[in-house]
Scaffold this active site. Structure first.
Site, PDB file in Angstrom:
ATOM      1  N   SER A 198       0.948  -1.139  -0.099  1.00 31.15           N
ATOM      2  CA  SER A 198      -0.209   0.010   0.123  1.00 31.15           C
ATOM      3  C   SER A 198       0.915   1.223   0.120  1.00 31.15           C
ATOM      4  O   SER A 198       2.180   1.166   0.739  1.00 31.15           O
ATOM      5  CB  SER A 198      -0.817  -0.133   1.279  1.00 31.15           C
TER       6      SER A 198
ATOM      7  N   LYS B 138       2.235  -3.187   6.642  1.00 29.02           N
ATOM      8  CA  LYS B 138       2.592  -3.609   5.006  1.00 29.02           C
ATOM      9  C   LYS B 138       4.122  -3.529   4.717  1.00 29.02           C
ATOM     10  O   LYS B 138       4.768  -4.365   4.153  1.00 29.02           O
ATOM     11  CB  LYS B 138       1.966  -2.601   4.017  1.00 29.02           C
TER      12      LYS B 138
ATOM     13  N   TYR C 176      -1.404   0.091  10.207  1.00 32.18           N
ATOM     14  CA  TYR C 176      -1.505  -0.537   8.813  1.00 32.18           C
ATOM     15  C   TYR C 176      -0.401  -0.387   7.826  1.00 32.18           C
ATOM     16  O   TYR C 176       0.041  -1.333   7.487  1.00 32.18           O
ATOM     17  CB  TYR C 176      -2.825   0.131   8.538  1.00 32.18           C
TER      18      TYR C 176
HETATM   19  N1  LIG Z   1      -8.601  -0.848  -1.535  1.00 33.46           N
HETATM   20  C1  LIG Z   1      -7.521  -0.355  -1.464  1.00 33.46           C
HETATM   21  O1  LIG Z   1      -7.676   0.847  -2.015  1.00 33.46           O
HETATM   22  C2  LIG Z   1      -6.238  -0.873  -1.146  1.00 33.46           C
HETATM   23  C3  LIG Z   1      -5.018   0.055  -0.839  1.00 33.46           C
HETATM   24  C4  LIG Z   1      -3.841  -0.514  -0.991  1.00 33.46           C
HETATM   25  C5  LIG Z   1      -3.630  -1.571  -0.438  1.00 33.46           C
HETATM   26  N2  LIG Z   1      -4.826  -2.748  -0.203  1.00 33.46           N
HETATM   27  C6  LIG Z   1      -4.516  -3.987   0.111  1.00 33.46           C
HETATM   28  O2  LIG Z   1      -5.120  -4.865  -0.877  1.00 33.46           O
HETATM   29  C7  LIG Z   1      -5.789  -5.959  -0.266  1.00 33.46           C
HETATM   30  C8  LIG Z   1      -7.118  -6.035  -0.613  1.00 33.46           C
HETATM   31  O3  LIG Z   1      -7.748  -4.851  -0.304  1.00 33.46           O
HETATM   32  P1  LIG Z   1      -9.327  -4.873  -0.213  1.00 33.46           P
HETATM   33  O4  LIG Z   1      -9.897  -3.612  -0.569  1.00 33.46           O
HETATM   34  O5  LIG Z   1      -9.680  -5.978  -1.243  1.00 33.46           O
HETATM   35  O6  LIG Z   1      -9.781  -5.396   1.110  1.00 33.46           O
HETATM   36  P2  LIG Z   1     -10.859  -6.607   1.460  1.00 33.46           P
HETATM   37  O7  LIG Z   1     -11.153  -6.254   3.001  1.00 33.46           O
HETATM   38  O8  LIG Z   1     -12.125  -6.258   0.571  1.00 33.46           O
HETATM   39  O9  LIG Z   1     -10.240  -7.789   1.070  1.00 33.46           O
HETATM   40  C9  LIG Z   1      -9.336  -8.699   1.909  1.00 33.46           C
HETATM   41  C10 LIG Z   1      -9.858 -10.024   2.168  1.00 33.46           C
HETATM   42  O10 LIG Z   1      -9.046 -10.793   3.228  1.00 33.46           O
HETATM   43  C11 LIG Z   1      -9.778 -11.556   3.843  1.00 33.46           C
HETATM   44  N3  LIG Z   1      -8.999 -11.890   5.010  1.00 33.46           N
HETATM   45  C12 LIG Z   1      -8.513 -11.111   5.956  1.00 33.46           C
HETATM   46  N4  LIG Z   1      -7.745 -11.564   6.873  1.00 33.46           N
HETATM   47  C13 LIG Z   1      -7.881 -12.808   6.702  1.00 33.46           C
HETATM   48  C14 LIG Z   1      -7.089 -14.159   7.365  1.00 33.46           C
HETATM   49  N5  LIG Z   1      -6.425 -13.848   8.377  1.00 33.46           N
HETATM   50  N6  LIG Z   1      -7.337 -15.147   6.767  1.00 33.46           N
HETATM   51  C15 LIG Z   1      -8.178 -15.515   5.575  1.00 33.46           C
HETATM   52  N7  LIG Z   1      -8.577 -14.505   5.106  1.00 33.46           N
HETATM   53  C16 LIG Z   1      -8.626 -13.048   5.576  1.00 33.46           C
HETATM   54  C17 LIG Z   1     -11.131 -10.730   4.337  1.00 33.46           C
HETATM   55  O11 LIG Z   1     -12.243 -11.562   4.538  1.00 33.46           O
HETATM   56  C18 LIG Z   1     -11.326 -10.241   2.905  1.00 33.46           C
HETATM   57  O12 LIG Z   1     -12.305 -10.764   1.949  1.00 33.46           O
HETATM   58  C19 LIG Z   1      -5.486  -5.880   1.352  1.00 33.46           C
HETATM   59  O13 LIG Z   1      -4.217  -6.506   1.568  1.00 33.46           O
HETATM   60  C20 LIG Z   1      -5.404  -4.262   1.466  1.00 33.46           C
HETATM   61  O14 LIG Z   1      -4.541  -4.018   2.621  1.00 33.46           O
HETATM   62  C21 LIG Z   1      -6.126  -2.144  -0.586  1.00 33.46           C
END
Ligand SMILES: NC(=O)c1ccc[n+]([C@@H]2O[C@H](COP(=O)([O-])OP(=O)(O)OC[C@H]3O[C@@H](n4cnc5c(N)ncnc54)[C@H](O)[C@@H]3O)[C@@H](O)[C@H]2O)c1
Length: 334
Positions: A126, A154, A150
């Site tokens: 991120s 990362k 957070y």
């Molecule tokens: N959405 C954004 O703007 C953004 C920006 C930067 C980084 N990210 C990173 O991208 C990734 C996906 O983000 P997102 O927006 O799709 O989030 P999200 O919460 O929709 O998806 C994360 C998924 O991981 C699952 N999860 C969490 N902990 C778990 C565990 N211990 N075991 C199994 N499953 C688990 C959750 O149920 C969820 O389905 C994350 O790592 C997030 O930090 C997202």
């Protein structure tokens, strides 16, 4: 760059917003659904986001046995690691929850990979690793200085990947996303609680929220509000395929920014959504939030040079797709 047609892919967090998009994108690029294994505890994921035919395991990365079982049952060639907690504000209140899930869960995954001989991983990092940099396009060379647990989690996992590369020859690309947004494949942003700018504004435009709070109107930016770099989730998904294909014949540990390279202020986004939806959004001025950087814009040259990736969709595409999805989600028609 192409992925092997018989390769098997593990997608942790594949029932979440970006993960499920990537699953659909893999299938759209010729990967058979039965070669995609999704692992998600459904804490924040939605099983209905997944296409038919993919192999689904409801499991928790914090449970070593859950993830080991997957590797024992399937010869996995490469991993897309999305599973994490991702609310910056929550991480400021509950740091332990974030370090435990995002680090320990990731270590269990890496150990299971090493034990089974899988040595290729694309990690969802991120722009939160950068903290509060200056108002230039941020390159991967900038010294990271996270200002939330957070972001720190990362960055720490990126460093763990570097050690697994050195010691166990695990090849990795950490993709530092900027602000993922937009919708496609029937998947949009459905977070609980909702904290992201565009879904909050869409909900306000639909009358599901009375007002929207702008946190900080006195930043040194063009209109005083924060400037962010929005990237369509479909473009993000495509970058994962390129990154994974790049890793297929290389022993590397790399970090790549994924952003549009352009910034829009919160006020600009509000005006664009008002014009698109024809709704008036009641915006309320509120205090700055600690840790909010005034400007976050990606330098995205490395993604172009290394994995041949460029964003294809504009902010207009992002907002239109999000609006269609939110109106459908609300059960009404635009
Ligand atoms: N959405 C954004 O703007 C953004 C920006 C930067 C980084 N990210 C990173 O991208 C990734 C996906 O983000 P997102 O927006 O799709 O989030 P999200 O919460 O929709 O998806 C994360 C998924 O991981 C699952 N999860 C969490 N902990 C778990 C565990 N211990 N075991 C199994 N499953 C688990 C959750 O149920 C969820 O389905 C994350 O790592 C997030 O930090 C997202």
């Amino acid at each position: 760059m192409r992925l092997g047609s018989n390769e098997k892919f593990l997608v942790t967090g594949g029932a979440g917003y970006v993960g499920a998009h990537t699953v659909h994108c893999l299938i759209a690029h010729g990967v058979s659904p039965q070669n995609i294994i999704v692992f998600d505890n459904l804490v924040h994921g939605h099983k209905e986001f997944l296409p038919d035919g993919v192999v689904f395991y409801q499991g928790d990365l914090l449970c070593k046995e859950d993830i080991r079982r997957v590797f024992l049952s399937h010869p996995i060639d490469a991993v897309f690691h999305f599973a994490a907690y991702a609310f910056v504000g929550e991480s400021m209140a509950c740091p332990g929850k974030y370090f435990e899930n995002n680090l320990l869960g990731g270590i269990h995954l890496l150990e299971a990979m090493v034990q089974s001989g899988c040595r290729r991983i694309v990690f969802s990092s991120s722009c939160a690793v950068y903290g509060v940099p200056g108002d230039v396009a941020i390159s991967e060379e900038i010294h990271p200085a996270p200002v939330s647990p957070y972001g720190e989690s990362k960055l720490m996992f990126e460093r763990i990947l570097a050690w697994y590369h050195r010691i166990h020859k695990v090849s990795s690309i950490s993709l530092r996303y900027f602000n993922a947004a937009g919708a496609g494949y029937g998947i949009g942003e459905r977070h609980t609680p909702e904290t992201h700018l565009i879904p909050l504004l869409m909900q306000a435009a639909l009358g599901q929220r009375e007002a929207f709070s702008i946190h900080g109107t006195d930043y040194n930016t063009r209109d005083g509000t924060c400037v962010r770099d929005f990237i369509h989730v479909g473009d993000l998904a495509a970058a994962h395929l390129n990154a994974c294909a790049y890793l297929s014949d290389k022993q590397v540990c790399e970090i790549i920014n994924l952003g549009s390279g352009e910034g829009q202020s919160v006020l600009q986004v509000i005006h664009l959504i008002q014009a698109l939806t024809g709704s008036r959004i009641a915006a309320r001025m509120a205090e700055r939030r600690p840790g909010d950087a005034p400007v976050l814009i990606a330098g995205n040259q490395k993604a172009a040079h290394m994995i041949g990736w460029k964003p294809r969709r504009s902010l207009g595409d992002i907002l239109e797709s999000a609006w269609i999805w939110h109106t459908q989600e609300a059960g009404c028609h635009a």
